[in-house]
Enzyme design. Structure first.
Site: not given
Length: 316
Positions: A43-45, A48
């Protein structure tokens, strides 16, 4: 032609999957947002890309800039992907306690990985708030030495905004606005705070619950009896700076064993290979589905890919 100019254009629009097999026979229905299907595997895409593009718009990043971040791995991997596409050098500062697969992926994506030894008594696979404090200290040192742009996900409002603007909107659309509960673990609190705020604006009656380790339920106001747990990248036994208690309706806790068993069931019964935090979310959702009203719809997050934990005991 229907093509992407780069991989970062494929971020988001992840599937919503009903966990009908492991949730069979329970009063509530469990739906999981498959965030591990983002291009870098977590989910960090979303955050970022948001944080880097906001820095570009603010003039904080120029061609040839160095980007640095303290990370448990997932945000770093996502930033390494985004920086590779945009041409920035990236330095990831992380604890030695995080899984080796994460550092290997970072290096494969061209990142420089700075490993920080764990605090006294630290155990591999169990990163604590004390470990994270050492990582933050080293990040500050390197940021000054390199003149790098520090993303600072723990304080960056773009972290919450990414999930408010994208993840929450997708959840609402995929569920046709029919949601009774949303629950998620908390690390930086960007995911929970961003999603909960957006969903509550759409339906004030929707309940948002936090998932915490049983021995470190600090947000629930309970004493921390053991800060070491398997929920990597979350629940550091301290209140995160992006936390907003005003959008939280309740708290659920899970043990390490419950998280592991749920992750294994996800893989074996639903075909969803996910990590520890996903297992924690699903374990909590199963408990909630057992006592909620019949037909209640529960939404949670599958945070990252289980491929990042093959060296651990998760699937052994």
């Amino acid at each position: 032609m229907q093509t992407c100019a780069s991989i970062i254009e494929s971020i988001g629009k992840t599937p919503m999957v009903e966990l009908a097999r492991i949730g069979k026979g329970l009063p509530g229905r469990i739906f999981a947002k498959a965030e591990f299907m983002n291009p870098s595997g977590s989910m960090k895409d979303r955050i970022a890309l948001k944080m880097i593009e906001e820095a570009e718009q603010a003039g904080q990043l120029k061609p040839g800039s160095i980007v640095i971040e303290e990370t448990s791995g997932n945000t770093g991997i996502a930033l390494a992907m985004v920086c590779a596409v945009k041409g920035y050098r990236f330095v990831a500062v992380m604890s030695e306690g995080n899984s080796p697969e994460r550092r290997q992926i970072l290096q494969a994506l061209g990142a420089r990985v700075e490993l920080v030894p764990q605090a006294a008594g630290g155990k591999p696979g169990q990163v604590t708030g004390a470990d994270l404090a050492l990582v933050e200290e080293r990040t500050r040192q390197l940021q000054r030495e390199l003149g790098a742009f520090w993303v600072n996900q723990f304080d960056n409002p773009g972290n919450c905004a990414a999930h408010y603007e994208t993840t929450a909107q997708e959840i609402w659309q995929q569920m046709d606005g029919q949601i009774d509960y949303f629950l998620d673990v908390v690390g930086t609190s960007g995911t929970f705070t961003g999603i909960a705020k957006a969903l509550k604006e759409k339906d004030p009656n929707l309940q948002c619950w936090v998932v915490e380790p049983a021995a470190a339920a600090v947000l629930a106001g309970k004493p921390v009896t053991n800060p070491q747990h398997v929920l990597q990248g979350s629940s550091y036994a301290k209140v995160p700076r992006l936390w907003d208690a005003g959008v939280c309706d309740g708290y659920l806790t899970v043990t390490d064993g419950e998280a592991v068993r749920a992750a294994r069931r996800l893989a074996a019964e639903e075909g969803l290979l996910c990590g520890y935090t996903s297992g924690g979310n699903v374990a909590a959702a199963l408990r909630l589905a057992g006592w909620c009203d019949a037909g209640a719809r529960i939404v949670t997050i599958l945070c990252d890919s289980g491929l990042r934990y093959l060296s651990s005991d998760l699937f052994k």
